[in-house]
Design a protein around this motif. Structure first.
Motif, PDB file in Angstrom:
ATOM      1  N   LEU A  99       2.294  19.005  -3.949  1.00 25.51           N
ATOM      2  CA  LEU A  99       2.281  17.604  -3.554  1.00 25.51           C
ATOM      3  C   LEU A  99       3.558  16.994  -4.110  1.00 25.51           C
ATOM      4  O   LEU A  99       3.785  17.054  -5.323  1.00 25.51           O
ATOM      5  N   THR A 100       4.395  16.429  -3.250  1.00 28.35           N
ATOM      6  CA  THR A 100       5.693  15.912  -3.672  1.00 28.35           C
ATOM      7  C   THR A 100       5.927  14.525  -3.085  1.00 28.35           C
ATOM      8  O   THR A 100       5.694  14.307  -1.890  1.00 28.35           O
ATOM      9  N   ASN A 101       6.398  13.613  -3.928  1.00 31.31           N
ATOM     10  CA  ASN A 101       6.798  12.261  -3.503  1.00 31.31           C
ATOM     11  C   ASN A 101       5.682  11.494  -2.811  1.00 31.31           C
ATOM     12  O   ASN A 101       5.906  10.852  -1.787  1.00 31.31           O
ATOM     13  N   ASN A 102       4.496  11.527  -3.373  1.00 32.77           N
ATOM     14  CA  ASN A 102       3.383  10.777  -2.813  1.00 32.77           C
ATOM     15  C   ASN A 102       3.119   9.539  -3.659  1.00 32.77           C
ATOM     16  O   ASN A 102       3.479   9.480  -4.831  1.00 32.77           O
ATOM     17  N   ILE A 103       2.469   8.554  -3.065  1.00 31.24           N
ATOM     18  CA  ILE A 103       2.058   7.338  -3.753  1.00 31.24           C
ATOM     19  C   ILE A 103       0.538   7.317  -3.762  1.00 31.24           C
ATOM     20  O   ILE A 103      -0.092   7.460  -2.710  1.00 31.24           O
ATOM     21  N   VAL A 104      -0.048   7.131  -4.945  1.00 31.15           N
ATOM     22  CA  VAL A 104      -1.506   7.131  -5.094  1.00 31.15           C
ATOM     23  C   VAL A 104      -1.890   5.862  -5.857  1.00 31.15           C
ATOM     24  O   VAL A 104      -1.594   5.730  -7.043  1.00 31.15           O
ATOM     25  N   VAL A 105      -2.559   4.930  -5.161  1.00 30.45           N
ATOM     26  CA  VAL A 105      -2.817   3.599  -5.700  1.00 30.45           C
ATOM     27  C   VAL A 105      -4.272   3.191  -5.508  1.00 30.45           C
ATOM     28  O   VAL A 105      -4.843   3.372  -4.423  1.00 30.45           O
ATOM     29  N   SER A 106      -4.866   2.636  -6.555  1.00 30.37           N
ATOM     30  CA  SER A 106      -6.182   1.987  -6.506  1.00 30.37           C
ATOM     31  C   SER A 106      -7.324   2.909  -6.089  1.00 30.37           C
ATOM     32  O   SER A 106      -8.004   2.694  -5.084  1.00 30.37           O
ATOM     33  N   HIS A 107      -7.536   3.952  -6.902  1.00 25.19           N
ATOM     34  CA  HIS A 107      -8.664   4.864  -6.715  1.00 25.19           C
ATOM     35  C   HIS A 107      -9.407   5.014  -8.042  1.00 25.19           C
ATOM     36  O   HIS A 107      -8.823   4.822  -9.103  1.00 25.19           O
ATOM     37  N   THR A 108     -10.657   5.410  -7.985  1.00 28.90           N
ATOM     38  CA  THR A 108     -11.387   5.738  -9.206  1.00 28.90           C
ATOM     39  C   THR A 108     -10.680   6.893  -9.894  1.00 28.90           C
ATOM     40  O   THR A 108     -10.332   6.816 -11.068  1.00 28.90           O
TER      41      THR A 108
END
Length: 176
Positions: A99-108
């Motif tokens: 997994l490269t250059n991903n944005i992960v926002v507002s999760h449990t």
């Protein structure tokens, strides 16, 4: 399989016959996908018990030898505000997944890795921008999560609540 330049918004896993919510993959659930490539997709406001944005399920290593399986790549995707135990659920993957250059926002939990079989799963996560998650990433004891160059800072979308996920010039995700 290549999935590129899609928007997955406000999807909810269907109910099973008992009326309970199905378990995996609010917007996308893939099983035993050889050479998977996910590029430049948006997963926002989807729902599932696990893998609210997506669930990637592997294969039985006894039936399909790992040397036959190609590497999976998850690149330049945004996972934002998906409701469930985790945003991205990966299970039983028996070949390298990156997994490269991903944005992960507002999760449990942003990214969850578990194997459920031997040998254990290995996932490499690089240059991911995390913001406002309860837990950014986790792996069960039988799995390996190798994380490098993680960025934990405000992403600065144009309008998160209004559904405009373009980045502002001040975003930590620019040139990350």
């Amino acid at each position: 399989v290549t999935i590129s330049a899609n928007t997955f918004r406000a999807n909810r896993v269907a109910l099973d016959l008992s009326g309970d919510q199905a378990l995996l993959g609010g917007a996308l659930a893939l099983n035993s996908t050889n050479g998977l490539q996910l590029f430049n997709n948006l997963f926002a406001n989807n729902e599932a018990q696990a893998g609210a944005a997506m669930a990637l399920l592997g294969w039985d290593a006894v039936k399909i030898p790992p040397e036959v399986v190609r590497v999976a790549q998850i690149v330049n995707n945004t996972l934002a505000g998906n409701a469930g135990e985790n945003g991205l659920h990966m299970e039983m993957w028996q070949t390298p997944i990156t997994l490269t250059n991903n944005i992960v926002v507002s999760h449990t939990v942003g990214i969850h890795v578990e194997t459920g079989q031997t040998p254990g799963m290995a996932a490499e996560v690089r240059y991911t921008v995390y913001n406002d998650n309860g837990v950014n990433s986790e792996a069960t004891p039988d799995s390996t999560l190798i994380e490098t160059n993680a960025i934990t800072a405000p992403v600065a979308f144009v309008n998160f609540w209004g559904g405009d996920f373009h980045l502002l010039p001040t975003s930590a995700a620019i040139d990350a």
